[in-house]
Design a protein around this motif. Sequence first.
Motif, PDB file in Angstrom:
ATOM      1  N   SER A  45      31.419  16.169  64.286  1.00 61.55           N
ATOM      2  CA  SER A  45      31.444  16.751  64.183  1.00 61.55           C
ATOM      3  C   SER A  45      31.528  17.556  65.580  1.00 61.55           C
ATOM      4  O   SER A  45      32.725  17.919  65.760  1.00 61.55           O
ATOM      5  CB  SER A  45      29.466  17.372  63.983  1.00 61.55           C
ATOM      6  N   HIS A  46      31.601  16.654  66.710  1.00 64.07           N
ATOM      7  CA  HIS A  46      31.793  16.993  68.017  1.00 64.07           C
ATOM      8  C   HIS A  46      33.493  17.226  68.586  1.00 64.07           C
ATOM      9  O   HIS A  46      33.468  17.723  68.918  1.00 64.07           O
ATOM     10  CB  HIS A  46      31.350  15.878  69.282  1.00 64.07           C
ATOM     11  N   HIS A  47      33.642  16.017  67.627  1.00 62.89           N
ATOM     12  CA  HIS A  47      35.389  16.019  67.796  1.00 62.89           C
ATOM     13  C   HIS A  47      36.224  17.439  67.137  1.00 62.89           C
ATOM     14  O   HIS A  47      37.168  17.677  67.535  1.00 62.89           O
ATOM     15  CB  HIS A  47      35.645  14.998  67.487  1.00 62.89           C
ATOM     16  N   ASP A  48      35.265  17.343  66.385  1.00 63.51           N
ATOM     17  CA  ASP A  48      36.708  17.520  64.894  1.00 63.51           C
ATOM     18  C   ASP A  48      36.493  19.014  65.455  1.00 63.51           C
ATOM     19  O   ASP A  48      36.553  20.042  65.352  1.00 63.51           O
ATOM     20  CB  ASP A  48      35.987  17.698  63.718  1.00 63.51           C
ATOM     21  N   ASN A  49      35.088  19.652  65.693  1.00 62.42           N
ATOM     22  CA  ASN A  49      34.653  21.157  66.324  1.00 62.42           C
ATOM     23  C   ASN A  49      34.359  21.745  67.649  1.00 62.42           C
ATOM     24  O   ASN A  49      35.469  22.129  67.446  1.00 62.42           O
ATOM     25  CB  ASN A  49      32.625  21.648  65.425  1.00 62.42           C
ATOM     26  N   ASN A  50      34.163  20.947  68.070  1.00 61.98           N
ATOM     27  CA  ASN A  50      34.045  21.241  69.382  1.00 61.98           C
ATOM     28  C   ASN A  50      35.288  21.130  70.738  1.00 61.98           C
ATOM     29  O   ASN A  50      36.189  21.314  71.076  1.00 61.98           O
ATOM     30  CB  ASN A  50      32.336  20.563  70.221  1.00 61.98           C
ATOM     31  N   TYR A  51      35.639  19.852  70.465  1.00 57.89           N
ATOM     32  CA  TYR A  51      36.570  19.627  70.739  1.00 57.89           C
ATOM     33  C   TYR A  51      38.159  20.295  70.441  1.00 57.89           C
ATOM     34  O   TYR A  51      38.838  21.044  71.055  1.00 57.89           O
ATOM     35  CB  TYR A  51      36.498  17.904  71.249  1.00 57.89           C
ATOM     36  N   ALA A  52      38.499  19.976  68.947  1.00 50.96           N
ATOM     37  CA  ALA A  52      39.643  20.286  68.314  1.00 50.96           C
ATOM     38  C   ALA A  52      39.521  21.952  68.397  1.00 50.96           C
ATOM     39  O   ALA A  52      40.519  22.105  68.364  1.00 50.96           O
ATOM     40  CB  ALA A  52      39.489  19.421  67.486  1.00 50.96           C
ATOM     41  N   GLY A  53      38.056  22.234  68.271  1.00 53.37           N
ATOM     42  CA  GLY A  53      38.214  23.304  67.807  1.00 53.37           C
ATOM     43  C   GLY A  53      38.764  24.684  69.883  1.00 53.37           C
ATOM     44  O   GLY A  53      39.565  25.516  69.885  1.00 53.37           O
TER      45      GLY A  53
ATOM     46  N   ALA C 181      19.144  26.950  68.982  1.00 49.02           N
ATOM     47  CA  ALA C 181      18.749  27.852  67.494  1.00 49.02           C
ATOM     48  C   ALA C 181      19.541  27.276  66.626  1.00 49.02           C
ATOM     49  O   ALA C 181      19.150  27.600  65.181  1.00 49.02           O
ATOM     50  CB  ALA C 181      19.066  29.150  68.275  1.00 49.02           C
ATOM     51  N   TYR C 182      20.154  26.182  66.218  1.00 49.36           N
ATOM     52  CA  TYR C 182      20.519  26.330  65.286  1.00 49.36           C
ATOM     53  C   TYR C 182      21.660  25.464  64.612  1.00 49.36           C
ATOM     54  O   TYR C 182      21.469  23.984  62.974  1.00 49.36           O
ATOM     55  CB  TYR C 182      21.739  27.103  64.528  1.00 49.36           C
ATOM     56  N   ALA C 183      21.751  23.406  65.761  1.00 52.33           N
ATOM     57  CA  ALA C 183      22.641  22.554  65.187  1.00 52.33           C
ATOM     58  C   ALA C 183      21.578  22.115  64.505  1.00 52.33           C
ATOM     59  O   ALA C 183      22.249  20.778  63.868  1.00 52.33           O
ATOM     60  CB  ALA C 183      22.432  22.188  66.932  1.00 52.33           C
ATOM     61  N   ILE C 184      20.576  21.730  65.108  1.00 52.84           N
ATOM     62  CA  ILE C 184      18.742  20.984  64.355  1.00 52.84           C
ATOM     63  C   ILE C 184      19.682  21.401  62.300  1.00 52.84           C
ATOM     64  O   ILE C 184      19.919  20.146  61.956  1.00 52.84           O
ATOM     65  CB  ILE C 184      17.975  20.617  64.316  1.00 52.84           C
ATOM     66  N   ASP C 185      19.768  21.980  61.891  1.00 49.11           N
ATOM     67  CA  ASP C 185      19.863  22.576  60.572  1.00 49.11           C
ATOM     68  C   ASP C 185      21.950  22.610  60.468  1.00 49.11           C
ATOM     69  O   ASP C 185      22.080  22.884  59.305  1.00 49.11           O
ATOM     70  CB  ASP C 185      19.146  23.348  60.862  1.00 49.11           C
ATOM     71  N   TYR C 186      22.341  23.050  61.428  1.00 47.34           N
ATOM     72  CA  TYR C 186      23.450  23.917  61.117  1.00 47.34           C
ATOM     73  C   TYR C 186      24.364  23.004  61.525  1.00 47.34           C
ATOM     74  O   TYR C 186      26.361  23.136  61.120  1.00 47.34           O
ATOM     75  CB  TYR C 186      24.196  25.169  61.446  1.00 47.34           C
ATOM     76  N   GLY C 187      24.457  21.873  62.501  1.00 50.07           N
ATOM     77  CA  GLY C 187      25.071  21.667  63.300  1.00 50.07           C
ATOM     78  C   GLY C 187      26.276  22.272  63.963  1.00 50.07           C
ATOM     79  O   GLY C 187      25.798  23.059  64.750  1.00 50.07           O
ATOM     80  N   ALA C 188      27.436  22.423  64.289  1.00 47.20           N
ATOM     81  CA  ALA C 188      28.093  22.967  64.529  1.00 47.20           C
ATOM     82  C   ALA C 188      28.777  24.612  63.475  1.00 47.20           C
ATOM     83  O   ALA C 188      29.287  25.538  63.997  1.00 47.20           O
ATOM     84  CB  ALA C 188      29.772  22.546  64.523  1.00 47.20           C
ATOM     85  N   ASN C 189      28.055  24.741  62.524  1.00 48.03           N
ATOM     86  CA  ASN C 189      28.410  25.754  61.607  1.00 48.03           C
ATOM     87  C   ASN C 189      27.679  27.567  61.691  1.00 48.03           C
ATOM     88  O   ASN C 189      27.001  27.385  61.712  1.00 48.03           O
ATOM     89  CB  ASN C 189      27.697  24.827  60.613  1.00 48.03           C
ATOM     90  N   ALA C 190      28.500  27.321  63.747  1.00 49.76           N
ATOM     91  CA  ALA C 190      27.235  28.971  63.898  1.00 49.76           C
ATOM     92  C   ALA C 190      27.304  29.728  62.782  1.00 49.76           C
ATOM     93  O   ALA C 190      26.336  30.588  62.476  1.00 49.76           O
ATOM     94  CB  ALA C 190      28.003  29.301  64.842  1.00 49.76           C
ATOM     95  N   LYS C 191      28.614  30.232  61.769  1.00 51.43           N
ATOM     96  CA  LYS C 191      28.584  31.600  60.897  1.00 51.43           C
ATOM     97  C   LYS C 191      27.166  30.740  59.987  1.00 51.43           C
ATOM     98  O   LYS C 191      26.566  32.105  59.569  1.00 51.43           O
ATOM     99  CB  LYS C 191      29.965  31.246  60.118  1.00 51.43           C
ATOM    100  N   SER C 192      27.201  29.871  59.332  1.00 49.08           N
ATOM    101  CA  SER C 192      25.979  29.940  58.228  1.00 49.08           C
ATOM    102  C   SER C 192      24.665  30.126  59.235  1.00 49.08           C
ATOM    103  O   SER C 192      23.454  31.114  58.727  1.00 49.08           O
ATOM    104  CB  SER C 192      25.967  28.346  57.763  1.00 49.08           C
TER     105      SER C 192
END
Lengths: 218, 218, 218, 218
Positions: A45-53, C181-192
Amino acid sequence: MADAKTTTAAPMGPASRAYGGTHEVKPLPFDPAKLKGLSEKLLTSHHDNNYAGAVKRLNLIEQQLGQMPKDAAPYQLGALKREELIATNSMILHEFYFGNLGGDGRASGPILPLLAGAYGSLATWEQEVRQTGLSLGGGSGWVIVSYSPHERAVHTYWSADHTQNLAWGMPLLVMDMYEHAYAIDYGANAKSYIDAFFENLNWDAVNQRAEQARAGVT
Amino acid sequence: MADAKTTTAAPMGPASRAYGGTHEVKPLPFDPAKLKGLSEKLLTSHHDNNYAGAVKRLNLIEQQLGQMPKDAAPYQLGALKREELIATNSMILHEFYFGNLGGDGRASGPILPLLAGAYGSLATWEQEVRQTGLSLGGGSGWVIVSYSPHERAVHTYWSADHTQNLAWGMPLLVMDMYEHAYAIDYGANAKSYIDAFFENLNWDAVNQRAEQARAGVT
Amino acid sequence: MADAKTTTAAPMGPASRAYGGTHEVKPLPFDPAKLKGLSEKLLTSHHDNNYAGAVKRLNLIEQQLGQMPKDAAPYQLGALKREELIATNSMILHEFYFGNLGGDGRASGPILPLLAGAYGSLATWEQEVRQTGLSLGGGSGWVIVSYSPHERAVHTYWSADHTQNLAWGMPLLVMDMYEHAYAIDYGANAKSYIDAFFENLNWDAVNQRAEQARAGVT
Amino acid sequence: MADAKTTTAAPMGPASRAYGGTHEVKPLPFDPAKLKGLSEKLLTSHHDNNYAGAVKRLNLIEQQLGQMPKDAAPYQLGALKREELIATNSMILHEFYFGNLGGDGRASGPILPLLAGAYGSLATWEQEVRQTGLSLGGGSGWVIVSYSPHERAVHTYWSADHTQNLAWGMPLLVMDMYEHAYAIDYGANAKSYIDAFFENLNWDAVNQRAEQARAGVT
């Protein structure tokens, strides 16, 4: 630069490198299933979302900079240049970060006397890195150990977001303290994440960078 | 770094380099009475107060970091590490800034094709530098043209305070946009200051740095 | 204030309110097991670590401010005042945030025409809130809908960390965009997460604050 | 807000208040030729360039926000929302600042026991204001004494740029520490500027705001 105003400016655009938007996402340099205490889910997730984003965003930003009208208000350019700095540094720092993970955590190599020399002992240096990391827990930031050509020495720096960095230097050892670096695995427990970071630290990569830095800007 | 916790830490203190506090103020590398459109009063105040003040403050901060109790709350260390970053970068950036003043402003040398190559034309590059500078008028910040080893190219960066910098690189051409760089002479007229900056730009210094950067980190 | 210098200052310390350090952690105003799409684990961690941590830290900071030597260097005071602002705002904003969760998400009440009036339509307002939230994804920050006495209207503000807020106003609707506020439940998915935030929004609380704001500063 | 997605959004635009861009520059509330130690040139430049510039910029920003395409990338909206916060707060804080100048500097009124009560003594409070101001010298920022409804008390806050403010409150006494507030008259001598600020402080205005704040949000 007396002649600049009479020069006909080439149209800003993709032809020029600064506005090219051609950065490419690099894959993780290790198998994310094999780290100790940092899950594949977190690392991917770190790589694909935060870095690649950040890389993809930087490409858009560069192209928008190339299309900025010459008569745009300065704040419009400034706002986009700020986004460019954020995305550029996020790209660079994440590459250094992933690049110094995947190791066995055993401190070794010529970097050790440099760290111990700068901080009196290796333990004093590590204490400062860990405490600086904890000070960033629950928010965003980086702890960055850099080679500083101004000092001709290694030094540890605090950063509370992607924009904050030593003005002149090369990162040698980079620890991500954004919550996306640990919350999926550790929730709010930044301390355990820092433990895990050191357990997976790739000291060979750190030593190679130090070698490169000393051979270069001095 | 499994052994760190069992190592007895040497006492933090002036013996170690990182906590040494021995930075020295460098004199202005030009005669401040001889610049065009930037007064001796302004330049001397800038050097003696803003630059030299940062160097002296950095020395105090480093020594305080060396005396930080091991059981200090992380935010106490973090707050001081932030001050260290501010003062360190203020020192470095001011040295680059003064170092690229005192010239005749005539653009020349191998940096020119690098700038024109990156931005399509020299005029496009200069336009971005000037507009980025204007976006910082009335506040604080820097415009920094750096060599970026990640890009293997030169690139212009926005910074709204001393802490904000490219994560990995070497400044080649640095323009101070803090109001102390111009208000004594130009009041709120940042545009005229930018004109004066370019008229006194020392392109030889910029070229020397570019040469050093290319010979180094690549 | 001509007389100040001849006045004998009382010793700074716990006796004075500003240096009191007596802030108390408020419990969650809802049952964290009963929200839709925000887990008890996430909400409890958010409250117990991030919010309560800020309150406890603020108490320490206030007491340290009371003990700051009068001859401390200004940067030492400034660094601690910055930490005070961070912790104070983290406390306040988290209380507003938890205070507007635990509802059923059904928009109602006198705030609606105020939002629609300010933004043309409720949907336009919500679009701006959601997009501003997404712009903060992967980092830290808040989206804050405030009553602005200067505007005599409601308005939505962007904030990238605890320190950034409208200079004069009262938060009515507060959405935490720190990753905790969300990473524990949604990871990087801020939209959800933003979807879940709106589904649990307590519009009654928002309306009560709006009523309080309009009765007050105008 | 279940229904929002099915609502047809009105086009964002000048019709809505939030995107109206109709802020007006207020004149200086005092004769700038008559202050002690702050020149007419300085005060007029400060008002006409820094304050009025922010108001005009805010109007442009609001209109651009109203024209932001719905499919703009979130960072594009976020960048403009940040500029909006900067300009909004610059407008508000400058109005408070000019509004509390033009007085005779004699401390009086019901605010005094509130300050003394919060800080142990008036001198302690003033010491903190002055030192916080000095910590911002050579850069940008504000010292802001606010009424905090959360504390039900007055409190002094540090701010290093327009965006940094108490999350919920009303400014009572505002001191501008941007260099444009003093460099024209005092160069780098922030200390003498702070003296001049106190000598021209309009305590009546401060007392009126305190009265308004206590009558309002409590």
